[in-house]
Design a protein around this motif. Sequence first.
Motif, PDB file in Angstrom:
ATOM      1  N   GLU A  26      -9.614  96.210 -31.959  1.00  0.00           N
ATOM      2  CA  GLU A  26     -10.778  96.516 -31.137  1.00  0.00           C
ATOM      3  C   GLU A  26     -12.031  96.598 -32.011  1.00  0.00           C
ATOM      4  N   ALA A  58      -2.794  84.795 -25.113  1.00  0.00           N
ATOM      5  CA  ALA A  58      -3.539  85.878 -24.459  1.00  0.00           C
ATOM      6  C   ALA A  58      -4.891  85.402 -23.944  1.00  0.00           C
ATOM      7  N   LEU A  59      -5.489  84.426 -24.610  1.00  0.00           N
ATOM      8  CA  LEU A  59      -6.762  83.853 -24.170  1.00  0.00           C
ATOM      9  C   LEU A  59      -6.763  82.363 -24.479  1.00  0.00           C
ATOM     10  N   ASN A  76      -4.394  82.487 -19.357  1.00  0.00           N
ATOM     11  CA  ASN A  76      -3.382  82.948 -20.316  1.00  0.00           C
ATOM     12  C   ASN A  76      -2.043  82.319 -19.962  1.00  0.00           C
ATOM     13  N   VAL A 105     -13.535  91.591 -29.336  1.00  0.00           N
ATOM     14  CA  VAL A 105     -12.405  92.306 -28.748  1.00  0.00           C
ATOM     15  C   VAL A 105     -12.836  93.714 -28.366  1.00  0.00           C
ATOM     16  N   THR A 109     -11.564  94.074 -22.378  1.00  0.00           N
ATOM     17  CA  THR A 109     -11.847  92.654 -22.213  1.00  0.00           C
ATOM     18  C   THR A 109     -12.095  91.959 -23.549  1.00  0.00           C
ATOM     19  N   TYR A 110     -12.095  90.618 -23.492  1.00  0.00           N
ATOM     20  CA  TYR A 110     -12.726  89.792 -24.508  1.00  0.00           C
ATOM     21  C   TYR A 110     -14.147  89.502 -24.021  1.00  0.00           C
ATOM     22  N   HIS A 124      -8.142  91.594 -20.194  1.00  0.00           N
ATOM     23  CA  HIS A 124      -6.851  91.380 -20.849  1.00  0.00           C
ATOM     24  C   HIS A 124      -5.713  91.307 -19.822  1.00  0.00           C
ATOM     25  N   ARG A 125      -4.950  90.251 -19.885  1.00  0.00           N
ATOM     26  CA  ARG A 125      -3.719  90.126 -19.102  1.00  0.00           C
ATOM     27  C   ARG A 125      -2.492  90.313 -19.988  1.00  0.00           C
ATOM     28  N   PHE A 128      -4.071  92.867 -26.268  1.00  0.00           N
ATOM     29  CA  PHE A 128      -4.623  92.180 -27.436  1.00  0.00           C
ATOM     30  C   PHE A 128      -3.908  92.593 -28.718  1.00  0.00           C
TER      31      PHE A 128
END
Length: 279
Positions: A26, A58-59, A76, A105, A109-110, A124-125, A128
Amino acid sequence: MAYFQQQIFCKPKIPFIDQLQEGLKEGKSVIVIGSILPMAGRFHVNLQCGSHSDADIALHFNPRYEGGLAFVVLNNFQKSRWDKDECKSDFTLPQNQLFILQILVTKQTYKISVNGEHLMDYVHRIPFTLVDTISVDQMVNLDFIVYQDSAVVPYKTLINGGLQPDKKIVIYGLLNPDSKMVEFSLHRQNGKEFRYKCLFDENLVVLNTSENEWTEEEKTGNVFFKKGQLFKVTISCIKEQFTVCVNDQAHTFKHRIAKLEDIDVFEVYGDLQLFFVKT
């Protein structure tokens, strides 16, 4: 100011894949700097959980150029299937021009920005904390990929091994639209040695040096920065002089310092967004 830590990949070849030191944290950012090929249809940047071919992603950041339109798809990939796309249509990333992609990060969220402008947040799904790898592929040329703490101005970093002949320092940033000045300085930890300062309202560049006190300034009206625009600065040290190249236009300054190798600190000041510094 705290000293700065970063992981750098220089001129990486496509396709590119490598590990991020200690995984995503983060408050840190992934920076991708390069240019999109003139006839590109698409390219992608993935933040993923492992380097194997079926690793969870992840992204997935995927700009596309179709029928004269530019848009970006984010998604993702987990458990061997893609999730639902998120699309952004009002997207400007010209082909065959420098771009700087920043992925910050945060806990939720991103935060994704392109050339200093916020594009969107991607919730984020996949946690991270599971991400440890970055990959980039398809029709793009890369100058640098960087994983670092968020760059904050004023900025300070160490020059490993000191300032040696043929050493180059590279800086990427974006001037604020109302910027008054920007300054780059090289020095030993107990004092400044070389200063390059642009004063935009006066249309003036000032170069100077000091050991115990400042010497006579050299001034020029040739300011090569443009407010509100990206810049790339390269500061080169050769035997006779410093060369400061701003967007492919240069100023020079003959050395007035005896022991260049003692210079081991680089700093940035001014009204700008700072993306990346390579010392």
